[in-house]
Design a protein around this motif. Structure first.
Motif, short mmCIF file in Angstrom:
data_model
loop_
_atom_site.label_atom_id
_atom_site.label_comp_id
_atom_site.label_asym_id
_atom_site.label_seq_id
_atom_site.Cartn_x
_atom_site.Cartn_y
_atom_site.Cartn_z
N ASN A 1 0.80 -1.22 0.00
CA ASN A 1 0.00 0.00 0.00
C ASN A 1 0.83 1.27 0.00
OD1 ASN A 1 -2.39 1.84 0.83
ND2 ASN A 1 -0.97 2.04 2.54
N ALA A 2 2.05 1.23 0.54
CA ALA A 2 2.86 2.44 0.67
C ALA A 2 3.04 3.13 -0.68
CB ALA A 2 4.22 2.10 1.27
N GLY A 3 2.86 4.43 -0.70
CA GLY A 3 3.02 5.18 -1.94
C GLY A 3 2.76 6.66 -1.73
N PHE A 4 3.13 7.47 -2.70
CA PHE A 4 2.80 8.89 -2.68
C PHE A 4 2.71 9.39 -4.11
CE2 PHE A 4 7.30 9.32 -3.40
CZ PHE A 4 7.49 10.57 -3.98
N GLY A 5 2.18 10.59 -4.27
CA GLY A 5 1.96 11.13 -5.60
C GLY A 5 2.64 12.46 -5.82
N LEU A 6 3.35 12.59 -6.93
CA LEU A 6 3.91 13.88 -7.33
C LEU A 6 2.87 14.62 -8.17
CD1 LEU A 6 7.58 13.08 -8.39
CD2 LEU A 6 6.84 14.43 -6.42
N HIS A 7 2.69 15.89 -7.89
CA HIS A 7 1.75 16.73 -8.63
C HIS A 7 2.51 17.94 -9.11
CE1 HIS A 7 -1.34 19.79 -9.29
NE2 HIS A 7 -2.19 18.81 -9.44
N THR B 1 -5.12 8.70 -17.47
CA THR B 1 -4.18 9.74 -17.06
C THR B 1 -4.89 11.07 -16.87
OG1 THR B 1 -3.62 10.33 -19.35
CG2 THR B 1 -2.30 8.62 -18.29
N LEU B 2 -4.29 11.91 -16.05
CA LEU B 2 -4.81 13.25 -15.80
C LEU B 2 -3.65 14.25 -15.88
CD1 LEU B 2 -7.13 12.52 -12.74
CD2 LEU B 2 -7.85 12.93 -15.10
N PRO B 3 -3.93 15.49 -16.21
CA PRO B 3 -2.88 16.49 -16.33
C PRO B 3 -2.17 16.74 -15.00
CG PRO B 3 -4.92 17.29 -17.33
CD PRO B 3 -5.26 16.04 -16.57
N PHE C 1 -2.54 26.86 -18.41
CA PHE C 1 -2.84 25.43 -18.40
C PHE C 1 -3.02 24.94 -16.96
CE2 PHE C 1 -1.20 21.12 -17.85
CZ PHE C 1 -2.07 20.41 -18.66
N ALA C 2 -2.14 25.37 -16.07
CA ALA C 2 -2.22 24.92 -14.67
C ALA C 2 -3.50 25.42 -14.01
CB ALA C 2 -0.99 25.41 -13.91
N ARG C 3 -3.91 26.66 -14.29
CA ARG C 3 -5.14 27.19 -13.71
C ARG C 3 -6.35 26.38 -14.16
NH1 ARG C 3 -2.79 32.28 -14.89
NH2 ARG C 3 -4.03 32.41 -16.81
N GLU C 4 -6.42 26.08 -15.43
CA GLU C 4 -7.55 25.32 -15.95
C GLU C 4 -7.55 23.90 -15.39
OE1 GLU C 4 -10.97 24.34 -18.29
OE2 GLU C 4 -10.12 26.16 -17.44
N THR C 5 -6.38 23.32 -15.28
CA THR C 5 -6.29 21.98 -14.72
C THR C 5 -6.78 21.95 -13.29
OG1 THR C 5 -4.44 21.36 -16.15
CG2 THR C 5 -4.69 20.13 -14.10
N GLU C 6 -6.40 22.94 -12.49
CA GLU C 6 -6.84 22.99 -11.10
C GLU C 6 -8.35 23.17 -11.02
OE1 GLU C 6 -7.40 22.87 -7.20
OE2 GLU C 6 -5.63 22.20 -8.34
N ARG C 7 -8.93 23.94 -11.92
CA ARG C 7 -10.39 24.12 -11.92
C ARG C 7 -11.08 22.79 -12.16
NH1 ARG C 7 -14.47 24.23 -15.17
NH2 ARG C 7 -13.19 23.85 -17.03
N SER D 1 -9.78 19.78 -11.75
CA SER D 1 -9.45 18.86 -10.66
C SER D 1 -10.32 19.14 -9.44
CB SER D 1 -7.98 19.00 -10.29
OG SER D 1 -7.15 18.62 -11.37
N ALA D 2 -10.59 20.41 -9.16
CA ALA D 2 -11.44 20.76 -8.02
C ALA D 2 -12.84 20.20 -8.19
CB ALA D 2 -11.48 22.27 -7.84
N SER D 3 -13.37 20.27 -9.40
CA SER D 3 -14.71 19.72 -9.64
C SER D 3 -14.71 18.20 -9.50
CB SER D 3 -15.21 20.13 -11.03
OG SER D 3 -14.43 19.54 -12.06
N LEU D 4 -13.63 17.56 -9.91
CA LEU D 4 -13.52 16.12 -9.76
C LEU D 4 -13.46 15.72 -8.29
CD1 LEU D 4 -10.98 15.08 -12.54
CD2 LEU D 4 -13.40 14.50 -12.43
N ARG D 5 -12.69 16.47 -7.50
CA ARG D 5 -12.59 16.17 -6.07
C ARG D 5 -13.95 16.28 -5.40
NH1 ARG D 5 -7.65 19.07 -6.58
NH2 ARG D 5 -8.64 21.01 -5.90
N GLU D 6 -14.72 17.29 -5.78
CA GLU D 6 -16.05 17.46 -5.20
C GLU D 6 -16.96 16.28 -5.55
OE1 GLU D 6 -19.75 20.68 -5.23
OE2 GLU D 6 -17.85 21.15 -6.21
N ALA D 7 -16.86 15.82 -6.78
CA ALA D 7 -17.71 14.72 -7.23
C ALA D 7 -17.36 13.41 -6.55
CB ALA D 7 -17.60 14.56 -8.75
#
Length: 285
Positions: free
Chosen positions: A81-87, A139-141, A204-210, A212-218
């Motif tokens: 299970n051990a792991g982490f994610g680079l963003h 994959t995701l941006p 690009f980063a601003r749009e990606t965060e927008r 991603s935020a909607s995905l997190r909410e869902a």
């Protein structure tokens, strides 16, 4: 006789939840983590051994396996299970962080499996449960390195499953995604905060965060406890099933990736995850 499971990365999140769930089902649990002091509460549970295991240190892997056998006599299941994610933007990610991403998420899993296989052979079999991610399917941006590590884990686990069948060892892959109650998300945010975004990627980063935020909410209904239940199901499923999608929020994207054409999948992803050009003077949509 009670069965025994060893789980890596138990200080928080899926690992801690899985340790508690297995213990509640009457299993002996070897809850491992880099800093055992973080498992003080787990150590108070009957049948739970908290011990050190850092997947980047092979000596600690061997020591944890030895401690598990000494305490409980043997292992039936190992949950990687051990792991982490680079963003962040690949171009600005230091090479040493890229190496760390693969050392933890891929090479660490390989080292745990390599160390455990002789033990399983002596016992006549066993089960590995590798915790992957939806990011090992689609994959995701801005998580290209995390996706790369999880795609590698998926390919390794699937191919290894053929070899292990001949040894009476089962391989299971659990694919969660979008769980917000674990420290995985906060660590990814910390990793991102340490990086820099080249100015030409800013829109690009601003749009990606927008997006991603909607995905997190869902996906906010998914919990570490619900993922732990799927990990337990995979560990105790005697069928030859390989993959278990652990959270409902990612199922539409998994279905799109696995059950539609390449063109359909890519058209959908580009429409939803690529910032669209805007006229001069306007913010990207």
């Amino acid at each position: 006789m009670k069965k025994t499971v060893l789980i890596t990365g138990c200080s928080s999140g899926f690992g801690r939840a899985a340790a508690l769930h297995f213990a509640a089902q009457g299993w002996n649990v070897v809850a491992t983590m880099r800093t055992p002091a973080a498992g003080a509460e787990l150590a108070k549970r009957p049948g739970v051994l908290v011990t050190r295991l850092d997947v980047q240190e092979r000596a600690s892997i061997d020591a944890a396996l030895t401690a598990a056998v000494e305490r409980f006599g043997g292992l039936d299941v190992v949950v990687n299970n051990a792991g982490f994610g680079l963003h962040g933007i690949f171009e600005s990610t230091p090479r040493e962080k890229i190496l760390e991403q693969f050392e933890v998420n891929v090479f660490g899993v390989m080292d745990v499996i390599r160390a455990t296989l002789p033990h399983f052979a002596r016992r006549g079999g066993g089960t590995f449960v590798n915790v992957s991610s939806g990011a090992g399917v689609f994959t995701l941006p801005m998580i290209s390195l995390y996706c790369a590590s999880k795609f590698a884990l998926e390919g390794f686990s699937e191919a290894l499953a053929y070899e292990l069948t001949s040894q009476n060892v089962r391989m299971k892959i659990v694919e969660p995604g979008g769980v917000l109650d674990s420290q995985f998300v906060s660590r990814s945010a910390q990793e991102a905060a340490q990086g820099t975004i080249p100015p030409r990627y800013a829109a690009f980063a601003r749009e990606t965060e927008r997006v991603s935020a909607s995905l997190r909410e869902a996906r906010s209904k998914a919990t570490s406890e619900s993922v732990a239940e799927v990990i337990y199901t995979a560990a105790t499923d005697a069928s030859d099933r390989l993959r278990y999608v652990a959270t409902d929020g990612i199922k539409p994207l998994v279905k799109l990736r696995r059950e539609t054409s390449e063109d359909t999948y890519l058209a959908f992803m580009r429409e939803h995850f690529l910032a669209r050009p805007a006229p001069d003077g306007e913010a990207p949509r």
